[in-house]
Design a protein around this motif. Sequence first.
Motif, PDB file in Angstrom:
ATOM      1  N   TYR A 210    -102.855 -15.212   8.432  1.00 54.13           N
ATOM      2  CA  TYR A 210    -103.112 -16.247   7.428  1.00 54.13           C
ATOM      3  C   TYR A 210    -102.362 -15.914   6.125  1.00 54.13           C
ATOM      4  CZ  TYR A 210    -106.991 -17.523  10.490  1.00 54.13           C
ATOM      5  OH  TYR A 210    -107.753 -17.891  11.578  1.00 54.13           O
TER       6      TYR A 210
ATOM      7  N   TRP B 100    -101.475 -18.590  11.830  1.00 58.42           N
ATOM      8  CA  TRP B 100    -100.084 -18.610  12.264  1.00 58.42           C
ATOM      9  C   TRP B 100     -99.986 -17.889  13.601  1.00 58.42           C
ATOM     10  CZ3 TRP B 100     -95.709 -18.179   8.107  1.00 58.42           C
ATOM     11  CH2 TRP B 100     -95.945 -19.117   7.089  1.00 58.42           C
ATOM     12  N   GLU B 101     -98.977 -18.202  14.401  1.00 53.53           N
ATOM     13  CA  GLU B 101     -98.819 -17.564  15.703  1.00 53.53           C
ATOM     14  C   GLU B 101     -97.551 -16.719  15.735  1.00 53.53           C
ATOM     15  OE1 GLU B 101     -98.381 -20.544  18.670  1.00 53.53           O
ATOM     16  OE2 GLU B 101     -96.666 -21.508  17.692  1.00 53.53           O
TER      17      GLU B 101
ATOM     18  N   ARG C 223    -102.095 -21.420   0.761  1.00 54.06           N
ATOM     19  CA  ARG C 223    -101.657 -22.476   1.683  1.00 54.06           C
ATOM     20  C   ARG C 223    -101.846 -23.838   1.033  1.00 54.06           C
ATOM     21  NH1 ARG C 223    -103.899 -21.228   7.703  1.00 54.06           N
ATOM     22  NH2 ARG C 223    -101.946 -22.284   8.240  1.00 54.06           N
TER      23      ARG C 223
END
Length: 241
Positions: A213, A225-226, A217
């Motif tokens: 994270y 997030w990946e 944001r």
Amino acid sequence: MVEQHGKTLVPQIRFAGFTDPWEQRKLGDILQERNVRTSDFESNPIFSLTIEDGITPKTDRYERTSLITKTEDLFKIVSPNEFVTNPMNLRFGAFGYNKNSFSVCVSGYYDVFSIDNDKCSGFWNSYFKTSVALKRFDDAATGSLIEKRRVKYSTLCQLIFLMPKGMDEKKRIGAFFDRLDSLITLHQRKYDKLCVLKKSMLDKMFPKGGSLYPEIRFAGFTDPWEQRKLSELVEIERGGS
């Protein structure tokens, strides 16, 4: 700044109401040397002279007041609107005037003087930055070694410059360029602040330390997030011959 038109010498651009040709005068006719020295650095803070910024506060890195112990080390006072030049680097643009409302002091090596009794310092500060003026300083510089050529105050006084006959045009031109300098400084500060903001956002809007994270944001985004391989996202194109 000034060019020949017929038999008169006038600038290409002028403010409305000014039509008289400029005149040639020796700087010594309008320069007034100042040589007041001091060791009172509280009343007269030490300033530096740089090619880029003119007269500017001396940084802690170059603070040397603790080393000043002898009379010959006393610094010269520069009152508001008075000029400072570095004889060694005047031909490169090492000059400026005190725009502050208080007096400062500079190295005793520098030349300090008033022009036109401080009535239009902005005009001369701008004029001396033109290519014509810098070339004149370079041509007048003396010295056996190229890298040590200098323009002494006595030499400066002998130089002849074109200038308006009246003080009003000098003041008008000086005020115009002072205003431009103020706007440039203002926008430079805004630019510097934006650079700091960008650096901070780059640090906080991307995950770090193993987190999925970002610290900051945009509203509405909450998913982690990946982790993905760049090869899954990048298409490589190879050009043919």
